[in-house]
Motif scaffolding. Structure first.
Motif, PDB file in Angstrom:
ATOM      1  N   ILE A 130       0.811  -1.214   0.000  1.00 10.27           N
ATOM      2  CA  ILE A 130       0.000   0.000   0.000  1.00 10.27           C
ATOM      3  C   ILE A 130       0.845   1.265   0.000  1.00 10.27           C
ATOM      4  CG2 ILE A 130      -2.074  -1.001   1.054  1.00 10.27           C
ATOM      5  CD1 ILE A 130      -0.998   0.325   3.717  1.00 10.27           C
ATOM      6  N   ASP A 131       2.183   1.122   0.033  1.00  9.98           N
ATOM      7  CA  ASP A 131       3.021   2.334  -0.005  1.00  9.98           C
ATOM      8  C   ASP A 131       4.385   2.017  -0.617  1.00  9.98           C
ATOM      9  OD1 ASP A 131       4.394   0.964   1.957  1.00  9.98           O
ATOM     10  OD2 ASP A 131       3.541   2.132   3.602  1.00  9.98           O
ATOM     11  N   ARG A 132       5.250   3.002  -0.681  1.00  5.35           N
ATOM     12  CA  ARG A 132       6.563   2.817  -1.322  1.00  5.35           C
ATOM     13  C   ARG A 132       7.477   1.924  -0.497  1.00  5.35           C
ATOM     14  NH1 ARG A 132       5.833   8.133  -3.346  1.00  5.35           N
ATOM     15  NH2 ARG A 132       5.247   7.882  -5.534  1.00  5.35           N
ATOM     16  N   ASP A 133       7.153   1.783   0.819  1.00  7.12           N
ATOM     17  CA  ASP A 133       7.970   0.890   1.661  1.00  7.12           C
ATOM     18  C   ASP A 133       7.531  -0.567   1.537  1.00  7.12           C
ATOM     19  OD1 ASP A 133       9.070   3.238   2.570  1.00  7.12           O
ATOM     20  OD2 ASP A 133       7.712   3.370   4.298  1.00  7.12           O
ATOM     21  N   ASP A 134       6.596  -0.831   0.601  1.00  4.55           N
ATOM     22  CA  ASP A 134       6.090  -2.192   0.394  1.00  4.55           C
ATOM     23  C   ASP A 134       5.356  -2.756   1.604  1.00  4.55           C
ATOM     24  OD1 ASP A 134       6.747  -2.448  -2.216  1.00  4.55           O
ATOM     25  OD2 ASP A 134       8.689  -3.422  -1.850  1.00  4.55           O
ATOM     26  N   THR A 135       4.680  -1.889   2.372  1.00  3.41           N
ATOM     27  CA  THR A 135       3.870  -2.386   3.493  1.00  3.41           C
ATOM     28  C   THR A 135       2.674  -3.151   2.925  1.00  3.41           C
ATOM     29  OG1 THR A 135       4.415  -0.342   4.640  1.00  3.41           O
ATOM     30  CG2 THR A 135       2.628  -1.679   5.581  1.00  3.41           C
ATOM     31  N   PRO A 136       2.530  -4.456   3.270  1.00  6.68           N
ATOM     32  CA  PRO A 136       1.355  -5.169   2.759  1.00  6.68           C
ATOM     33  C   PRO A 136       0.097  -4.704   3.492  1.00  6.68           C
ATOM     34  CG  PRO A 136       3.023  -6.698   3.639  1.00  6.68           C
ATOM     35  CD  PRO A 136       3.401  -5.317   4.080  1.00  6.68           C
TER      36      PRO A 136
END
Ligand SMILES: *Cc1c(COP(=O)(O)O)cnc(C)c1O
Length: 416
Positions: free
Chosen positions: A274-280
């Protein structure tokens, strides 16, 4: 005292119940306390997917009851893990994770909580906190404070003010209405691929695709309420796939047919970043954020595993389509003027009646008059809205059982 008298004396009168007192079931048949048998095309409202007391389900419950019934979610029993794997690998077939609840309303509450967490984590570009979930008129999402507020029917909410804030109900299948409804607070859109309780109304492919595009464009979560339509009922393991197979939802809720009659529900959240940090997305509900003491206990998971494996191995979703075709062809061949339309998909079908042809005494709807008449002739079906009744046979219903039910329907509807 008779059973109805005991109900009147001791049970809250929250349901308008039929006088029927069922005591035993086998497959498509149900028997009442006087020994009269019925063909059951209600199946506990699309719950008993395999019919009453299917041997595989009965054996799974019997066996598990003697092994281990409940341990709470403090520990990791094998059956909850196996069931989640079965659902992910064979039914959803998209990367994601599952939470087990005890009902459909609770599953939807879980999705609503996920939308709020998401909205906090991902505020609008202008800094506005997002929390709002858009749902649709005539929808049904349950009776808890959260799912009731999500439900788009005034009669379900009447007298329970103030409702949980954070919902707006839009006209179903109206793309422009959805486009113009999005505002900075909006976090998610929740819809039934086919509205069941609201009268069997199908979302069009264009509508589902447009909603998915709007979600993508505005960074909203797309949730499907598959509580009634999921797990084979509509001709595919997941109902949205019958309409728009390429769509990848962010969340899904289930209950009803997944347990074959034991109380189990679940919701699924996608693993997508859901974000650029790849938070699922599926990581937003971490330890301590949500829970249920009973949810997904060994007994209900054993039952649900038996049901879902039987549906998959016997390809019962295919039978749902074959029987839909037979039902539609037969009903069309009657050319009965009292039948306005047949709606729905697979074995979630709504027979819409022309209310002008049905005399309705003291505030009864046309649907109720017909449902009572069908019951008197030995067929049990549930109403859906004022002018429609549903056909919800088990997914393994046979040609002969369908023909028998159709003959009763033809006989009864020919009177009008
Ligand atoms: C039945 C239903 C619910 C509520 O499920 P419960 O198990 O009664 O809480 C929610 N959504 C849909 C679409 C349903 O049909």
């Amino acid at each position: 005292m008779t059973t109805p008298e005991r109900y009147a004396e001791h049970v809250l009168p929250t349901y308008g119940r039929f006088p029927l007192v069922p005591v035993r079931g086998a497959g498509c048949r149900l028997w009442d306390d006087a020994g009269k048998s019925y063909l059951d095309f209600c199946m506990g409202i699309a719950v008993c997917s395999l019919g009453h007391c299917h041997p595989r389900l009965v054996e799974a419950i019997r066996h598990q009851a003697g092994e281990l019934i409940h341990v709470s979610n403090l520990y990791q029993h094998p059956l909850q893990a196996e069931l989640a794997e079965e659902i992910n690998e064979h039914h959803v077939r998209l990367p994601g994770k599952i939470f087990f609840s005890n009902s459909g309303a609770e599953a939807n509450d879980g999705l609503i909580k996920a939308a709020r967490r998401f909205g906090q984590k991902r505020p609008h570009a202008d800094g506005t906190r997002r929390y709002e979930v858009l749902t649709f008129l005539q929808s049904f999402h349950g009776r808890t404070l959260g799912s009731m507020a999500a439900t788009g029917q005034a009669k379900i909410q009447e007298g329970f003010d103030p409702l949980l804030p954070g919902f707006r109900h839009l006209p179903f299948n109206d793309i422009a209405a959805v486009e113009s409804a999005i505002r900075p607070e909006t976090a998610a859109i929740l819809l039934e691929p086919i509205q069941g309780e609201g009268g069997v109304n199908q979302a069009t492919p264009e509508f589902i695709r447009a909603v998915a595009e709007i979600c993508e464009k505005h960074d909203l979560l797309l949730f499907f309420d598959e509580v009634q339509v999921g797990f084979g009922r509509c001709g595919d393991s997941m109902a949205w796939r019958m309409t728009a197979p390429e769509i990848r939802p962010d969340g899904i809720s289930w209950a009803k047919g997944m347990g074959g009659g034991v109380p189990i529900g679940a919701f699924w959240l996608s693993d997508r970043a859901i974000d650029r940090d790849d938070t699922p997305l599926s990581s937003l509900l971490g330890p301590g954020s949500h829970g249920s003491t009973y949810g997904g206990n060994p007994l209900v998971c054993a039952a649900s595993l038996a049901v879902l494996k039987e549906i998959r191995e016997q390809e019962l979703a295919v039978n749902a389509i074959l029987q839909e075709v037979r039902i539609r062809e037969t009903v069309r061949s009657w050319s009965l003027p009292v039948i306005a339309e047949v709606r729905g998909q697979g074995l979630l079908l709504g027979i819409a009646l022309d209310p002008a042809r049905i005399p309705t005494p003291e505030g009864k709807t046309a649907a109720l008059v017909v449902v009572n008449e069908l019951m008197a002739h030995g067929l049990i079906v549930p109403p859906a809205g004022p002018n429609t009744f549903r056909l919800l046979p088990p997914l393994n219903v046979t040609d002969a059982e369908v023909d028998e039910a159709l003959e009763i329907i033809r006989k009864v509807l020919s009177q009008f």
